[in-house]
Design an enzyme around this catalytic site. Structure first.
Site, mmCIF file in Angstrom:
data_model
loop_
_atom_site.group_PDB
_atom_site.id
_atom_site.type_symbol
_atom_site.label_atom_id
_atom_site.label_comp_id
_atom_site.label_asym_id
_atom_site.label_seq_id
_atom_site.Cartn_x
_atom_site.Cartn_y
_atom_site.Cartn_z
ATOM 1 N N TYR A 1 -109.363 64.905 -8.179
ATOM 2 C CA TYR A 1 -109.298 65.381 -9.567
ATOM 3 C C TYR A 1 -109.224 66.900 -9.621
ATOM 4 O O TYR A 1 -108.401 67.478 -10.345
ATOM 5 C CB TYR A 1 -110.510 64.883 -10.345
ATOM 6 N N LYS B 1 -106.062 69.316 -11.083
ATOM 7 C CA LYS B 1 -106.205 70.286 -12.167
ATOM 8 C C LYS B 1 -105.828 71.697 -11.718
ATOM 9 O O LYS B 1 -105.397 72.525 -12.536
ATOM 10 C CB LYS B 1 -107.637 70.240 -12.708
ATOM 11 N N THR C 1 -115.727 61.415 -23.400
ATOM 12 C CA THR C 1 -114.370 60.918 -23.208
ATOM 13 C C THR C 1 -114.359 59.699 -22.295
ATOM 14 O O THR C 1 -115.352 59.371 -21.658
ATOM 15 C CB THR C 1 -113.452 61.989 -22.589
#
Length: 304
Positions: free
Chosen positions: A181, A185, A217
């Site tokens: 991840y 990014k 989220t």
């Protein structure tokens, strides 16, 4: 906050069936934009459309949707065609959709990079490239790439590396979901900086931003169980946590504030320009990752 004239301004927000994308769509619609959202699942996307309409009181048919799965380059190309059939301009593209995975996985298109990098970076890069003609035609326009401060090296957090390994894009040497991840990014920021240089003078601004740590989220839906449990039950209580409501104020700010007209190639955090990691300014490294994405997406003409 000074807002651009809302008269028929159009925003396309990816991954807007829940979480930040959904709330951002509501705010853009309330601000007077025509809003186009994307989702992977037709039923869930139609449900999101109803949610947004009820929440905003939209009766002017200024909310549309198209289906998009960033894990499939065929889906990306189809989504672009579906958007073009709407015969709308495009003033703001928000590359919001992203993912994490429980295990090292690959998309149907490639094994050159693992799935997290493919979905969070390669898919949005292709989507953006295919929409550039419409963005140029609609200029002044803006591209907003959602990234994360987790791209920054932080050895205090276990599992998060301090270096993006160009020889490990497929995760064969090392893989851990936060490693993947974080690197995806960082690649998003390289995409931002490199594309902004290419588009100088075109009227298309390209920026990226970190919405903050938003436990509410659904990003971690595919993360390991322990991670999901901790985020859901404990991390929302941290002082550094940000609500979806507050985080999406920035989504609208960066896409509509007149003071940001023409500002490009920047990284924003907490509503203001900030500095990204040292590695993110290594654009020669970024170009190598860009070229891998182009190889995967069949964008030979856009390689460095």
């Amino acid at each position: 906050m000074a807002i651009l004239s809302p008269s028929k301004k159009v925003v396309l927000i990816t991954g807007a069936t829940d979480g930040l994308g959904l709330e951002a769509a509501k705010k853009y619609l309330k601000a007077g934009f025509i809003v186009v959202i994307t989702g992977r699942n037709k039923q869930k996307t139609q449900k999101a459309v109803k949610n947004i309409k009820v929440s905003t009181g939209d009766t002017d048919d200024e909310l549309r949707y198209i289906l998009l799965d960033l894990a499939s380059l065929t889906s990306v190309r189809r989504a672009v065609q579906d958007f073009l059939t709407l015969s709308l301009p495009l003033h703001v593209l928000v590359n919001n959709a992203g993912t994490t995975t429980k295990t090292r996985e690959f998309t149907e298109d490639t094994q050159l990079v693992e799935k997290t990098l493919a979905v969070n970076f390669v898919g949005p890069l292709l989507l953006t490239e295919l929409l550039l003609p419409k963005l140029r035609e609609s200029a002044p326009s803006r591209i907003l790439n959602v990234t994360s401060s987790l791209h920054e090296p932080n050895p205090k957090i276990p599992g998060i590396p301090t270096n993006f390994d160009l020889d490990n894009l497929d995760g064969s040497k090392q893989w851990e979901f936060m490693y993947a991840y974080k690197n995806s990014k960082l690649a998003v920021i390289w995409h931002t900086y490199l594309l902004s240089e290419r588009l100088k003078g075109s009227g298309v601004a390209v920026n990226c931003f970190c919405p903050g740590f938003v436990p509410g989220t659904n990003l971690n839906r595919d993360a390991p169980f322990l991670t999901r449990f901790v985020v859901k039950n404990f991390m929302g209580k941290l002082k550094s946590a940000v609500t979806i409501e507050k985080a999406t104020d920035d989504y609208l700010l960066y896409g509509s504030n007149t003071e940001l007209e023409g500002v490009t190639g920047k990284y924003f955090r907490d509503g203001k320009e900030s500095s990204s990691s040292a590695d993110s300014y290594n654009l020669e490294k970024g170009k190598k990752v860009w070229n891998v994405a182009c190889d995967i997406a069949g964008l030979d003409d856009t390689k460095y």
